[in-house]
Design an enzyme around this catalytic site. Sequence first.
Site, PDB file in Angstrom:
ATOM      1  CD  GLU A   1      52.311  46.826  20.984  1.00 51.62           C
ATOM      2  OE1 GLU A   1      51.431  46.142  21.527  1.00 51.62           O
ATOM      3  OE2 GLU A   1      52.980  47.686  21.600  1.00 51.62           O
TER       4      GLU A   1
ATOM      5  NE  ARG B   1      48.536  45.803  22.054  1.00 54.13           N
ATOM      6  CZ  ARG B   1      48.200  46.958  22.607  1.00 54.13           C
ATOM      7  NH1 ARG B   1      46.945  47.310  22.661  1.00 54.13           N
ATOM      8  NH2 ARG B   1      49.121  47.771  23.081  1.00 54.13           N
TER       9      ARG B   1
ATOM     10  CG  ASP C   1      58.387  45.826  29.035  1.00 50.63           C
ATOM     11  OD1 ASP C   1      58.891  45.430  27.962  1.00 50.63           O
ATOM     12  OD2 ASP C   1      57.335  46.491  29.074  1.00 50.63           O
TER      13      ASP C   1
ATOM     14  CD  GLU D   1      52.079  47.449  32.590  1.00 50.77           C
ATOM     15  OE1 GLU D   1      51.482  48.464  33.041  1.00 50.77           O
ATOM     16  OE2 GLU D   1      52.080  47.154  31.388  1.00 50.77           O
TER      17      GLU D   1
ATOM     18  CB  THR E   1      53.619  40.195  27.755  1.00 50.39           C
ATOM     19  OG1 THR E   1      53.971  41.330  28.526  1.00 50.39           O
ATOM     20  CG2 THR E   1      53.387  40.609  26.306  1.00 50.39           C
TER      21      THR E   1
HETATM   22  C1  DMJ Z   1      50.404  45.652  26.971  1.00 46.63           C
HETATM   23  O1  DMJ Z   1      50.232  45.616  25.605  1.00 46.63           O
HETATM   24  C2  DMJ Z   1      51.321  44.576  27.453  1.00 46.63           C
HETATM   25  O2  DMJ Z   1      51.173  44.392  28.801  1.00 46.63           O
HETATM   26  C3  DMJ Z   1      52.753  44.867  27.135  1.00 46.63           C
HETATM   27  O3  DMJ Z   1      53.602  43.927  27.691  1.00 46.63           O
HETATM   28  C4  DMJ Z   1      53.129  46.225  27.667  1.00 46.63           C
HETATM   29  N1  DMJ Z   1      52.242  47.236  27.225  1.00 46.63           N
HETATM   30  C5  DMJ Z   1      50.820  47.018  27.372  1.00 46.63           C
HETATM   31  C6  DMJ Z   1      50.241  47.361  28.711  1.00 46.63           C
HETATM   32  O4  DMJ Z   1      50.827  48.358  29.389  1.00 46.63           O
END
Ligand code: DMJ
Length: 623
Positions: free
Chosen positions: A255, A259, A387, A523, A612
Amino acid sequence: MMSNQHRDGVSINLGFAQDSDYNSYRGQSWTRSWRRLSSLQRTVIVLLICMAALCFIYFHPTFQSNSKKSTRMIPVNMPPDNPADKLPQEVVKEMEIEKKKKLEDLKEKAQKQLDNIMDNVKTRDDADKVVDAPAEKNNDKLQEEKEQEKEEVEVMKPSLEYDFFDPNRKHNAQQKAIIEAFKECWSAYKKYAWGHDEFHPVSKRHSEWFGVGLTIVDNIDTTIIMGLEEEYEEARQFAANGLSFDKDKDVNLFEITIRVLGGLLSAYHLTGDVVFKTKAKDLGDRLLPCFNSPSRVPYSDVNLRTGNAHAPRWGPDSSTSEVTTIQIEFRDLSKVTGDAKYKEAVDEVYQHVHDEPKKDGLVPIFINAQSGKLRNSGTISVGARGDSYYEYLLKQWLQTGKTEMKYKDDYVQAVEGMKTHLVRKSEPSKLTYIGELLSGRNFSPKMDHLVCFMGGTLALGHLNGLPDDHLDLGKALTSTCYQMYARMPTHLSPEIVYFNQAQGAPEDLIVKPLDAHNLLRPETVESLFYLYRITKNEQYREWGWKIFQAFKKHARIEGLGYSSINNVKNAGNPSFRDKLESFFLAETLKYLYLLFSDDADLLPLDEYVFNTEGHPLPIYKSV
Ligand code: DMJ
């Protein structure tokens, strides 16, 4: 004693900045300090002393022709203050000759002394060299060996071709509305939660997750991309003066990487401001202890201050997607710092997972950091915990300039595996969806909203030469994801949907009460962005606009921004969960803004790869 070589010249720092040190140091240190200086430094000091000596000689009254001392040579019967020109010519001439001679003698003596000092310096240097030589040789050898072991990484600089803060940048009506939504969230966060991780817009409170001002750092690049100079300056100030990673806090490697590390790196690439690079490096260094597991598969958590890394509190395993969704960020950190250690750590993890047995390219969602083994009986899913494993296979291939075929091969194999084991059509509308394999075997028609990234990823792969059926699947899946919004009374998607498989059933989507919440996830709009960019089909913009309107209608609190909601099936009372997720700004609004952009030069997909969390990072020409 230290010397600092600055870009604009040589400066010598005598190293006694601290008074307390100075007193104890002074008695014993001049000789040692002199010996520690380089010959260049010593030469500079000696020359300065000599110049001072020469100045003294030239300007001191003793050596001046009209000095008082010289008057003592005047016969005693003459008044001392009589000017010399009143003496007889021969006497004056004699005096001049004598003075010149004396001056020459003194100059000669000074020159001899100077030569002596210089000889001494050279001899001392040579002596030092003899004494130091073996150590230097050893150090050199060690250094050489280290360099040979270390992979060379060329330091990459940002290209900075796009002027994000150009006052002439145009925004259309949709973009203006999306910017307005961003600004509303930002100013409420600023008022009630500035510097804290997350904002709770109903209670107007804040909370910590990593304790690093997450909402700011996750959104520096959003302010840049939207051209919001004022908000960017606020964020930049925070990054420069308020952001510290020296926290006695356990953080989740994945995370904080996607981020915060991703956010900082992206901000660095878009602005060239080294503040972001410095912070990114500090964070990267603090995360590296995660990789000190027996298998080198990282532990999920690490204490930012102590470096103590461990498995999650809830069990022994790390999530597969988490250990395989840090590679883009760590590779980029190596690129911008020139230090291969970050990339090497994550490459090893990828290689390890690559070598593990899989089901036609599909991976179970848990992996053990001690043994390095994928949990065989684990669920196979393109949703939570699985995912972005698939997302980063494709994106690593792109990030490395399509030079590393192993990523592409794994990705293509995984898409085939999805088609074989997970892709189905629902009843009665034949919506294409991606289900799960429970215990790696039993099909479940469950799909998380998280899976909706896959439509955009498939389209991106097709843009880069992958087969047409990838794009077809991407379109079909994104259409289903839009239905997950359109068919709900709020026009917002639930977190999880079950698809009807029974023929004759009235409705394709089943939503269980505990799955009916919406966390403002990105998404679906992310996929709409890719599909619009790639196909230019206006339908994707229409869907995106409808979703934005639904967020505005049901998730907005006037003057306070947006909150996740509890029940997408209850348009009359969806009820706020009282949380603004940082990804709503970093991804949902960013992708919506980009969906409506007509500017072909804004973050082209052949130059940038989005991590992501929606942070654009440059595509390199090689690994
Ligand atoms: C985000 O932190 C990122 O997109 C991650 O890959 C999945 N979860 C959240 C958004 O849903």
